[in-house]
Structure formats: C-alpha cells, structure tokens
Design an enzyme around this catalytic site. Structure first.
Site, mmCIF file in Angstrom:
data_model
loop_
_atom_site.group_PDB
_atom_site.id
_atom_site.type_symbol
_atom_site.label_atom_id
_atom_site.label_comp_id
_atom_site.label_asym_id
_atom_site.label_seq_id
_atom_site.Cartn_x
_atom_site.Cartn_y
_atom_site.Cartn_z
ATOM 1 N N SER A 1 -3.399 2.979 1.122
ATOM 2 C CA SER A 1 -3.408 4.361 1.614
ATOM 3 C C SER A 1 -4.151 4.481 2.942
ATOM 4 C CB SER A 1 -4.061 5.264 0.558
ATOM 5 O OG SER A 1 -4.627 6.400 1.150
HETATM 6 N N1 LIG Z 1 -3.515 14.870 4.257
HETATM 7 C C1 LIG Z 1 -3.997 14.053 3.197
HETATM 8 C C2 LIG Z 1 -2.907 13.139 2.722
HETATM 9 C C3 LIG Z 1 -3.282 12.494 1.413
HETATM 10 C C4 LIG Z 1 -2.107 11.758 0.824
HETATM 11 O O1 LIG Z 1 -0.974 12.265 0.804
HETATM 12 N N2 LIG Z 1 -2.371 10.572 0.313
HETATM 13 C C5 LIG Z 1 -1.322 9.819 -0.317
HETATM 14 C C6 LIG Z 1 -1.631 8.350 -0.295
HETATM 15 S S1 LIG Z 1 -1.616 7.719 1.339
HETATM 16 C C7 LIG Z 1 -1.226 10.274 -1.753
HETATM 17 O O2 LIG Z 1 -2.223 10.442 -2.410
HETATM 18 N N3 LIG Z 1 -0.003 10.484 -2.236
HETATM 19 C C8 LIG Z 1 0.212 10.922 -3.564
HETATM 20 C C9 LIG Z 1 1.572 10.592 -4.053
HETATM 21 O O3 LIG Z 1 2.278 9.863 -3.378
HETATM 22 O O4 LIG Z 1 1.918 11.044 -5.154
HETATM 23 C C10 LIG Z 1 -5.227 13.251 3.660
HETATM 24 O O5 LIG Z 1 -5.297 12.923 4.843
HETATM 25 O O6 LIG Z 1 -6.096 12.973 2.830
#
Ligand SMILES: N[C@@H](CCC(=O)N[C@@H](CS)C(=O)NCC(=O)O)C(=O)O
Length: 218
Positions: A12
């Site tokens: 991530s």
């Molecule tokens: N804008 C958020 C984005 C967070 C995000 O979307 N993270 C992804 C991983 S890179 C996630 O947790 N996705 C959840 C999913 O795919 O269900 C940040 O910068 O923290």
C-alpha cells in the site's frame, strides 16, 4: 515515546508514506499488517476501528486516525518539535506543502493509480483517455521539479513522501520515462534517502511478485 500503531498492507503506497514519515522523525511504529488477499481489512474487528476499511490507519492511545496525508501531518505536529521542515510552521511554506498534498490526493495519485497501476494489476487495457491523462500529469510534475532538489525546494517535505509512493508506479509504466527527466532525477534522489530505500525495495518486491503471478496465469 508514545506507542503508535499503524495498520497497513505491504503493497500500500499511502501506508508507506506514513512509515517514511515516522522513520524520518525517529518515531517507532507498531506495525499491524493486514492481509488484503484474505480480506482482513473487511472483517468486523478492523471495521470497528475504521469504518472506511482503508489503510493506513493509525492509533495513538485511544485516538484513531486514517487518511495518510492527515496522519503524516499529525505525526510531524506531535513529534516534529517546534518547527520541522517536513511540514513547516511558516504559513506560506506550509500552504505550498498542503497544495501539493491536496493535488496529490485529488489528481496525481488518482491518475497514476487509475491509469497505470490498475491496468497492470487487473491486466486490463488502458484507454486512450487514461494514457493522455497520465502523460499530462507526468509532464506537469516534471515541470514542477525543474531546477528543484525536492518538491518545494531544498528540503524534503511530507509532499515528497506522499508523491514518491505514487510515482513508484513507474515500475510498471510502459511509456517513455526519458520525457520526464526532472521527475526521474528527483526519483533517483529520493532513492538515496534512507527513509525511501526500504519502501522502494518493499514495493519493488511486491511488483515483482505480481509480475510473476501474471506470468503464471493463463
Ligand atoms: N486516501 C487514502 C487512501 C487509502 C486507501 O484507499 N488505501 C487502500 C490501500 S493502498 C485501501 O485500504 N484499500 C481498501 C480496499 O481496497 O478495499 C489515504 O491516502 O490513506
């Protein structure tokens, strides 16, 4: 030193930006790794902590926070001392960092993930519109870095952390990177920073693992 927990996922980018910030500040983190393949972030235990089910998610005592850029600002505010060039107190210098972080969240990161990373990950063809958007964003980024060591000048800021973890999609970018010499020179400089070295290797290994998986797929 407070016990700061950070839920993350190995591949991530925003989690890595938070880890880089903590490393630079010398703040030890208790890293809690979630396995996205097993959908651990969708389980009730984690949903209770963060109903948006995203990483990074930070816990400082009983204070829970998510959104990587906000966590980075919080960590510098709490551990960065009176003033810290990572996120300066000076109103205008800080506004420049904020502008980049907002641009990153709304445009830069989003464009690179949608136009480069997801087509690679999902093995779907890129649309012409996506390709044009990516080229435009990278050209703009290249101009931004002209004659600059880091994004706002001579000092690293959390904007560099936030944007370099998005720029790392260059690992799977199929376009001509020589069109973005300033961006590539900055990226190389970032790789010389201790805080980014480990992140770079982690994401690179993750990408290699995915490429191997793709090669084994029918
Ligand atoms: N804008 C958020 C984005 C967070 C995000 O979307 N993270 C992804 C991983 S890179 C996630 O947790 N996705 C959840 C999913 O795919 O269900 C940040 O910068 O923290």
């Amino acid at each position: 030193m407070a016990n700061i927990q950070v839920y993350h996922f190995i591949g991530s980018p925003p989690s890595q930006a938070v880890i880089m910030t903590a490393k630079t500040l010398g703040v030890p983190l208790e890293l809690k790794r979630l396995d996205f393949m097993k959908k651990e972030h969708l389980q009730p235990e984690f949903t209770k902590i963060n109903p948006d089910q995203t990483v990074p998610t930070m816990i400082d005592e009983d204070f829970i926070l998510w959104e990587s850029r906000t966590i980075m600002r919080y960590l510098v505010g709490k551990f960065g001392g009176e003033d810290n060039s990572l996120y300066p107190r000076d109103l205008q210098k800080r506004a420049e960092v904020d502008r980049l972080l907002d641009y990153d969240l709304g445009v830069f990161y989003k464009t690179l993930i949608e136009g480069v990373w997801l087509p690679f990950k999902d093995r779907t063809p890129k649309t012409k519109e996506q390709e044009e958007k990516v080229t435009k964003v990278l050209s703009r980024f290249d101009t931004l870095l002209k004659d600059k060591k880091f994004l706002t000048g001579d000092n690293l800021t959390i904007a560099d952390f936030s944007m370099v973890v998005g720029f790392i999609v260059e690992l799977v970018y199929e376009g001509d990177k020589s069109k973005f010499p300033n961006a590539m020179a900055w990226y190389k400089r970032m790789q010389e920073e201790t805080c980014f070295k480990e992140t770079y290797d982690t994401i690179k290994d993750f990408v290699e693992m995915m490429k191997k998986q793709h090669a084994e797929m029918p």
